[in-house]
Write a protein that holds these residues in place. Structure first.
Motif, PDB file in Angstrom:
ATOM      1  N   VAL A   1      98.936  55.535 -12.168  1.00 36.84           N
ATOM      2  CA  VAL A   1      97.914  56.125 -11.293  1.00 36.84           C
ATOM      3  C   VAL A   1      96.965  55.040 -10.799  1.00 36.84           C
ATOM      4  CG1 VAL A   1      95.932  57.680 -11.232  1.00 36.84           C
ATOM      5  CG2 VAL A   1      98.051  58.418 -12.315  1.00 36.84           C
ATOM      6  N   ASP A   2      96.511  54.170 -11.719  1.00 34.38           N
ATOM      7  CA  ASP A   2      95.619  53.081 -11.317  1.00 34.38           C
ATOM      8  C   ASP A   2      96.295  52.123 -10.340  1.00 34.38           C
ATOM      9  OD1 ASP A   2      93.513  54.039 -12.757  1.00 34.38           O
ATOM     10  OD2 ASP A   2      93.460  52.406 -14.224  1.00 34.38           O
ATOM     11  N   GLY A   3      97.576  51.846 -10.553  1.00 36.34           N
ATOM     12  CA  GLY A   3      98.300  50.963  -9.639  1.00 36.34           C
ATOM     13  C   GLY A   3      98.371  51.545  -8.243  1.00 36.34           C
ATOM     14  N   THR A   4      98.621  52.840  -8.159  1.00 41.10           N
ATOM     15  CA  THR A   4      98.658  53.511  -6.854  1.00 41.10           C
ATOM     16  C   THR A   4      97.284  53.505  -6.203  1.00 41.10           C
ATOM     17  OG1 THR A   4     100.456  54.920  -7.627  1.00 41.10           O
ATOM     18  CG2 THR A   4      99.235  55.661  -5.681  1.00 41.10           C
ATOM     19  N   GLU A   5      96.243  53.795  -6.995  1.00 39.10           N
ATOM     20  CA  GLU A   5      94.875  53.759  -6.452  1.00 39.10           C
ATOM     21  C   GLU A   5      94.534  52.368  -5.945  1.00 39.10           C
ATOM     22  OE1 GLU A   5      92.558  55.202  -9.753  1.00 39.10           O
ATOM     23  OE2 GLU A   5      92.566  57.247  -8.967  1.00 39.10           O
ATOM     24  N   TRP A   6      94.942  51.343  -6.680  1.00 37.60           N
ATOM     25  CA  TRP A   6      94.664  49.958  -6.301  1.00 37.60           C
ATOM     26  C   TRP A   6      95.280  49.645  -4.938  1.00 37.60           C
ATOM     27  CZ3 TRP A   6      91.910  45.940  -8.457  1.00 37.60           C
ATOM     28  CH2 TRP A   6      92.091  44.703  -7.882  1.00 37.60           C
TER      29      TRP A   6
ATOM     30  N   ALA B   1      86.530  48.091  -7.547  1.00 38.52           N
ATOM     31  CA  ALA B   1      87.634  49.055  -7.540  1.00 38.52           C
ATOM     32  C   ALA B   1      87.225  50.333  -8.269  1.00 38.52           C
ATOM     33  CB  ALA B   1      88.856  48.439  -8.213  1.00 38.52           C
ATOM     34  N   ARG B   2      87.681  51.455  -7.748  1.00 34.50           N
ATOM     35  CA  ARG B   2      87.436  52.749  -8.389  1.00 34.50           C
ATOM     36  C   ARG B   2      88.745  53.192  -9.040  1.00 34.50           C
ATOM     37  NH1 ARG B   2      85.502  52.803  -3.296  1.00 34.50           N
ATOM     38  NH2 ARG B   2      87.219  54.072  -2.548  1.00 34.50           N
TER      39      ARG B   2
ATOM     40  N   SER C   1      91.744  53.029 -16.064  1.00 35.43           N
ATOM     41  CA  SER C   1      91.227  51.807 -16.673  1.00 35.43           C
ATOM     42  C   SER C   1      89.700  51.754 -16.706  1.00 35.43           C
ATOM     43  CB  SER C   1      91.789  50.572 -15.974  1.00 35.43           C
ATOM     44  OG  SER C   1      91.440  50.575 -14.617  1.00 35.43           O
ATOM     45  N   SER C   2      89.029  52.552 -15.874  1.00 35.39           N
ATOM     46  CA  SER C   2      87.564  52.557 -15.900  1.00 35.39           C
ATOM     47  C   SER C   2      87.018  53.091 -17.226  1.00 35.39           C
ATOM     48  CB  SER C   2      87.005  53.378 -14.741  1.00 35.39           C
ATOM     49  OG  SER C   2      87.364  54.740 -14.891  1.00 35.39           O
TER      50      SER C   2
ATOM     51  N   PRO D   1      83.994  47.023 -13.362  1.00 33.77           N
ATOM     52  CA  PRO D   1      85.195  47.300 -12.547  1.00 33.77           C
ATOM     53  C   PRO D   1      85.786  46.026 -11.970  1.00 33.77           C
ATOM     54  CG  PRO D   1      83.209  47.870 -11.338  1.00 33.77           C
ATOM     55  CD  PRO D   1      82.775  47.494 -12.720  1.00 33.77           C
ATOM     56  N   TRP D   2      87.075  46.071 -11.691  1.00 33.92           N
ATOM     57  CA  TRP D   2      87.749  44.978 -11.003  1.00 33.92           C
ATOM     58  C   TRP D   2      87.246  44.924  -9.571  1.00 33.92           C
ATOM     59  CZ3 TRP D   2      93.192  47.038 -12.556  1.00 33.92           C
ATOM     60  CH2 TRP D   2      93.410  46.800 -13.907  1.00 33.92           C
ATOM     61  N   ALA D   3      87.472  43.798  -8.931  1.00 30.56           N
ATOM     62  CA  ALA D   3      87.096  43.663  -7.523  1.00 30.56           C
ATOM     63  C   ALA D   3      88.349  43.639  -6.661  1.00 30.56           C
ATOM     64  CB  ALA D   3      86.288  42.401  -7.300  1.00 30.56           C
ATOM     65  N   ILE D   4      88.301  44.376  -5.589  1.00 30.09           N
ATOM     66  CA  ILE D   4      89.360  44.330  -4.580  1.00 30.09           C
ATOM     67  C   ILE D   4      88.809  43.511  -3.425  1.00 30.09           C
ATOM     68  CG2 ILE D   4      90.724  45.671  -2.955  1.00 30.09           C
ATOM     69  CD1 ILE D   4      90.615  47.978  -4.922  1.00 30.09           C
TER      70      ILE D   4
END
Length: 134
Positions: free
Chosen positions: A4-9, A81-82, A86-87, A93-96
């Motif tokens: 799910v996080d990979g898809t959101e990313w 990143a939202r 992983s949040s 949070p990670w940065a995109i």
């Protein structure tokens, strides 16, 4: 959860890249019109909805490699990143990030253009099955 996080990313990265591309083009238009570069880039990014208030934004006129180009603009954006899964585990949070460079390309003579000060009307309107002779 990681799927799910990979898809959101991927979706957020695409959205931020599109916003950076549009902001770079807006920056070029501001350079052409002798307007405020930072204001034009920030307005474009705000309208996109992909960039939050806590994002890092840089608008660079005449970036390295384009020093001789008076209209070249590079935009760099870093957005927190939202992430749903992983949040729960990460403190920060990670940065995109995304980067885009735009400019004007002169590639010929213009044979037609429209002038006017009416915001709601285009100079030339083409619709399906239009026949235009200029």
């Amino acid at each position: 959860g990681l799927a799910v996080d990979g898809t959101e990313w991927v979706l957020q990265k695409r959205s931020v890249q599109q916003a950076a591309d549009s902001a770079a083009i807006a920056g070029v238009y501001s350079q052409i019109a002798s307007e405020d570069l930072d204001n034009s880039v920030n307005n474009s990014l705000t309208r996109s909805g992909a960039v939050s208030d806590d994002s890092s934004i840089q608008a660079i006129p005449n970036p390295p490699g384009y020093e001789a180009d008076p209209f070249a603009v590079k935009v760099r954006v870093a957005v927190p990143a939202r992430m749903t899964f992983s949040s729960m585990f990460l403190k920060h949070p990670w940065a995109i990030s995304a980067e885009a460079t735009a400019s004007v390309v002169k590639n010929g003579h213009y044979c037609a253009f429209a002038l006017g000060d009416m915001d709601d009307q285009a100079g030339v309107v083409l619709r399906a099955n239009s026949e235009v002779v200029l």
